[in-house]
Design a protein around this motif. Structure first.
Motif, short mmCIF file in Angstrom:
data_model
loop_
_atom_site.label_atom_id
_atom_site.label_comp_id
_atom_site.label_asym_id
_atom_site.label_seq_id
_atom_site.Cartn_x
_atom_site.Cartn_y
_atom_site.Cartn_z
N MET A 264 18.89 -6.56 1.54
CA MET A 264 17.95 -7.18 0.64
C MET A 264 16.95 -7.94 1.42
SD MET A 264 18.72 -10.15 -2.35
CE MET A 264 18.92 -11.36 -1.10
N PHE A 265 17.30 -8.49 2.59
CA PHE A 265 16.27 -9.45 3.27
C PHE A 265 15.46 -8.29 3.98
CE2 PHE A 265 19.17 -12.67 2.49
CZ PHE A 265 18.28 -13.94 2.32
N SER A 266 15.90 -7.33 4.45
CA SER A 266 15.02 -6.18 5.33
C SER A 266 14.19 -5.58 4.23
CB SER A 266 16.16 -5.19 5.79
OG SER A 266 16.78 -5.74 6.73
N ASP A 267 14.63 -5.17 2.96
CA ASP A 267 13.78 -4.75 1.74
C ASP A 267 12.56 -5.34 1.50
OD1 ASP A 267 15.48 -2.52 1.58
OD2 ASP A 267 16.86 -3.23 0.12
N ALA A 268 12.94 -6.78 1.59
CA ALA A 268 11.61 -7.71 1.17
C ALA A 268 10.43 -7.62 2.16
CB ALA A 268 12.20 -9.07 1.20
N PHE A 269 10.63 -7.13 3.27
CA PHE A 269 9.52 -6.97 4.13
C PHE A 269 9.19 -5.54 4.49
CE2 PHE A 269 11.57 -11.11 4.99
CZ PHE A 269 10.51 -11.89 5.06
N SER A 270 9.92 -4.46 3.49
CA SER A 270 9.14 -3.04 3.78
C SER A 270 8.19 -2.76 2.84
CB SER A 270 10.63 -2.27 3.44
OG SER A 270 10.83 -2.22 2.03
N ARG A 271 7.47 -1.81 3.12
CA ARG A 271 6.39 -1.40 2.11
C ARG A 271 6.57 -1.01 0.71
NH1 ARG A 271 1.84 1.79 5.65
NH2 ARG A 271 0.77 1.53 4.00
N ASP A 272 7.89 -0.46 0.63
CA ASP A 272 8.36 -0.05 -0.49
C ASP A 272 8.52 -1.17 -1.90
OD1 ASP A 272 8.09 2.61 0.42
OD2 ASP A 272 10.28 2.51 0.69
N HIS A 273 8.71 -2.33 -1.38
CA HIS A 273 8.92 -3.34 -2.21
C HIS A 273 7.79 -4.14 -2.27
CE1 HIS A 273 12.84 -1.96 -1.51
NE2 HIS A 273 13.39 -2.70 -2.36
N GLN A 274 6.62 -3.87 -1.60
CA GLN A 274 5.47 -4.90 -1.87
C GLN A 274 4.65 -4.62 -3.17
OE1 GLN A 274 4.99 -7.14 0.60
NE2 GLN A 274 6.83 -6.28 1.71
N LEU A 275 4.13 -5.40 -3.80
CA LEU A 275 3.59 -5.52 -5.12
C LEU A 275 2.08 -5.14 -4.82
CD1 LEU A 275 5.34 -7.79 -7.54
CD2 LEU A 275 6.16 -5.45 -6.76
N ILE A 276 1.44 -5.11 -3.65
CA ILE A 276 0.45 -4.32 -3.23
C ILE A 276 0.64 -3.53 -2.13
CG2 ILE A 276 -1.12 -6.65 -3.89
CD1 ILE A 276 -1.61 -6.74 -1.22
N GLN A 277 -0.32 -2.43 -2.03
CA GLN A 277 -0.45 -1.65 -1.06
C GLN A 277 -0.77 -2.10 0.33
OE1 GLN A 277 -0.50 2.42 -2.03
NE2 GLN A 277 0.73 1.29 -3.57
N ALA A 278 0.47 -2.66 0.77
CA ALA A 278 -0.11 -3.36 2.06
C ALA A 278 1.40 -3.16 2.97
CB ALA A 278 -0.22 -4.90 1.77
N ASP A 279 1.39 -3.32 4.22
CA ASP A 279 2.25 -3.49 5.21
C ASP A 279 2.34 -4.95 6.01
OD1 ASP A 279 4.45 -2.71 6.87
OD2 ASP A 279 3.40 -1.23 8.03
N PRO A 280 2.84 -5.83 5.41
CA PRO A 280 2.75 -7.18 6.23
C PRO A 280 3.33 -7.05 7.40
CG PRO A 280 4.22 -7.19 4.19
CD PRO A 280 3.68 -5.91 4.14
N LYS A 281 4.34 -6.14 7.78
CA LYS A 281 5.14 -6.23 9.21
C LYS A 281 4.16 -6.00 10.06
CE LYS A 281 9.96 -5.39 9.73
NZ LYS A 281 11.06 -4.43 9.49
N HIS A 282 3.09 -5.18 9.89
CA HIS A 282 2.27 -4.85 10.89
C HIS A 282 0.72 -5.58 10.80
CE1 HIS A 282 4.89 -1.28 11.00
NE2 HIS A 282 4.85 -1.48 12.18
N SER A 283 0.96 -6.67 10.04
CA SER A 283 -0.33 -7.69 10.04
C SER A 283 0.23 -8.96 10.31
CB SER A 283 -0.85 -7.48 8.82
OG SER A 283 -1.29 -6.24 8.21
N LEU A 284 -0.82 -9.97 10.41
CA LEU A 284 -0.59 -11.20 10.81
C LEU A 284 -0.04 -12.31 9.45
CD1 LEU A 284 -0.69 -12.65 13.44
CD2 LEU A 284 -3.16 -13.58 12.79
N TYR A 285 1.06 -12.85 9.99
CA TYR A 285 1.45 -13.73 8.93
C TYR A 285 0.94 -15.19 9.30
CZ TYR A 285 5.18 -11.09 7.16
OH TYR A 285 6.27 -9.92 6.62
#
Length: 417
Positions: A264-285
């Protein structure tokens, strides 16, 4: 107990709001078996109906009526925590009146936080002037909101399709309750035929359920909504939070093994579960919040944060930028759920695409006359709005430029012996 006032504006805002109230009432009915209108319920639910359209025209025309209704709603709150505004960006009413109400709330209640859930149009939007409406609304969000949860129609549509494909193909097997998907209104008192957008609206309603759960139920680590803004917004204008929701379907097995909890925690950081077309894992937090519901321990939270941290890029000055919340009551039909809110530079492409769509129309001055005949609406409103959006994009560019730099540890006190 703190309270919030929900303001639904426009067709999209009201449809999402109706879904949210429907699901929230079912949630309280499930917890409160005796059916008593208890303190938690009475503090959270009060319906105030407001109807009007437009920013410059109808916003000004009905200003006093709107203010009166907002004040009456606020007077019923003993400890008003925040205002929630639900609206869309592409249509005239949601973007225009929605942002007018936002400015009104800042003027009338400057000390109360303003959370906004904004539904952004896709490139194939059926409203030709949606780029104008969206960019004009963006300027107001930049200046008057404390936190904005941008949601893309395209992402919601893709999520609904994926869930339906999985359910219909039988790939989920016996682990999923077929009639209790997050996108379904199964169990609702309503028996009417579901509309095309109902499944998408249900996802947003579930997001709001998770966001407000700490205000409605007890938990070992409840998160005050104001803490989200305090911890996740280091710079006033960079208040756009990327949201992801998991699970997106209801599990049949309520006895959750730890590996499924970790998933569940892994899914929260995958592209398929984001509510905008984005990939936060490869961007800056800049920062990240995890709002967990159900029988989850603090140790589970800490373990998964430590597991995920090496794969996530945080700004050098906020390596420990995590905020966590635990609510003991899970959503109906679930054993647990997670809402992740990330202040991440991955929102930048959404804003760049919006700017590009705006400029295609604006360079030709197409459809401008529809706006300029309204009193108070001048062409500089458009130039100021696009300038505000360009400045926001540049701020994200400056942050992205620091990605990959050395991770500087805070200087430690040296003691000479």
């Amino acid at each position: 107990m703190t309270q919030s006032v929900v303001v639904q504006v426009g067709q999209c805002g009201n449809q999402v709001g109706c879904r949210f109230w429907d699901l929230a009432l079912r949630e309280h009915a499930n917890v409160n078996k005796k059916g008593i209108y208890d303190e938690a319920l009475s503090s959270f639910f009060r319906n105030v109906d407001t109807r009007a359209v437009g920013h410059k025209l109808y916003g000004c025309q009905y200003r006093e009526n709107i203010v009166e209704k907002l004040r009456k709603a606020a007077e019923h709150c003993e400890c008003l925590q925040c205002f929630f505004i639900i609206h869309s960006m592409g249509g005239g009413t949601g973007s225009g009146l929605g942002t007018f109400v936002l400015k009104l709330l800042e003027d009338e209640f400057p000390e109360v936080y303003r959370f906004v859930t904004s539904v952004y149009p896709s490139g194939e939007d059926d409203v030709i002037t949606s780029p104008y409406n969206s960019v004009l609304a963006m300027k107001e969000l930049n200046e008057h909101a404390d936190c904005v949860l941008p949601i893309e129609n395209k992402s919601l549509f893709d999520i609904v399709n994926k869930i339906n494909q999985m359910a219909n193909s039988g790939k989920l097997g016996s682990t999923v309750k077929q009639n209790s998907l997050v996108t379904s209104s199964a169990g609702s008192a309503k028996t009417v035929q579901e509309k095309p957008f109902d499944a998408m609206n249900n996802i947003l309603a579930n997001l709001l359920l998770n966001l407000t759960s700490s205000a409605r139920f007890e938990g070992s680590l409840n998160m005050d909504l104001n803490e989200i803004s305090m911890n996740l917004v280091p710079f006033p204008r960079l208040h756009y939070l990327v949201s992801s929701l998991t699970p997106l379907y209801t599990l049949a097995d309520v006895n959750v093994p730890s590996r499924r909890l970790d998933q569940m925690f892994s899914d929260a950081f995958s592209r398929d579960h984001q509510l905008i077309q984005a990939d936060p894992k490869h961007s800056l937090y800049l920062a990240c919040a995890l709002l967990v519901r159900g029988n989850v321990q603090v140790s589970d939270l800490r373990r998964n944060i430590e597991r995920l941290k090496p794969s996530l890029h945080f700004v050098s000055w906020n390596q420990e930028g995590w905020k966590t919340g635990l609510c003991s009551v899970p959503p109906v039909g679930h054993s647990h759920s997670l809402l992740a809110l990330a202040n991440n530079t991955c929102v930048k492409p959404t804003f760049i695409e919006l700017k590009d769509r705006f400029m295609k129309l604006y360079k030709k001055k197409a459809h401008l006359h529809h706006y300029l005949h309204v009193d108070g609406m001048e062409q500089n409103c458009f130039s100021e709005a696009i300038s505000s959006l360009s400045d926001l994009i540049e701020e994200y560019n400056e942050l992205d430029a620091t990605k990959g730099g050395p991770r500087t540890d805070p200087s430690r006190l040296k003691i000479v012996v």
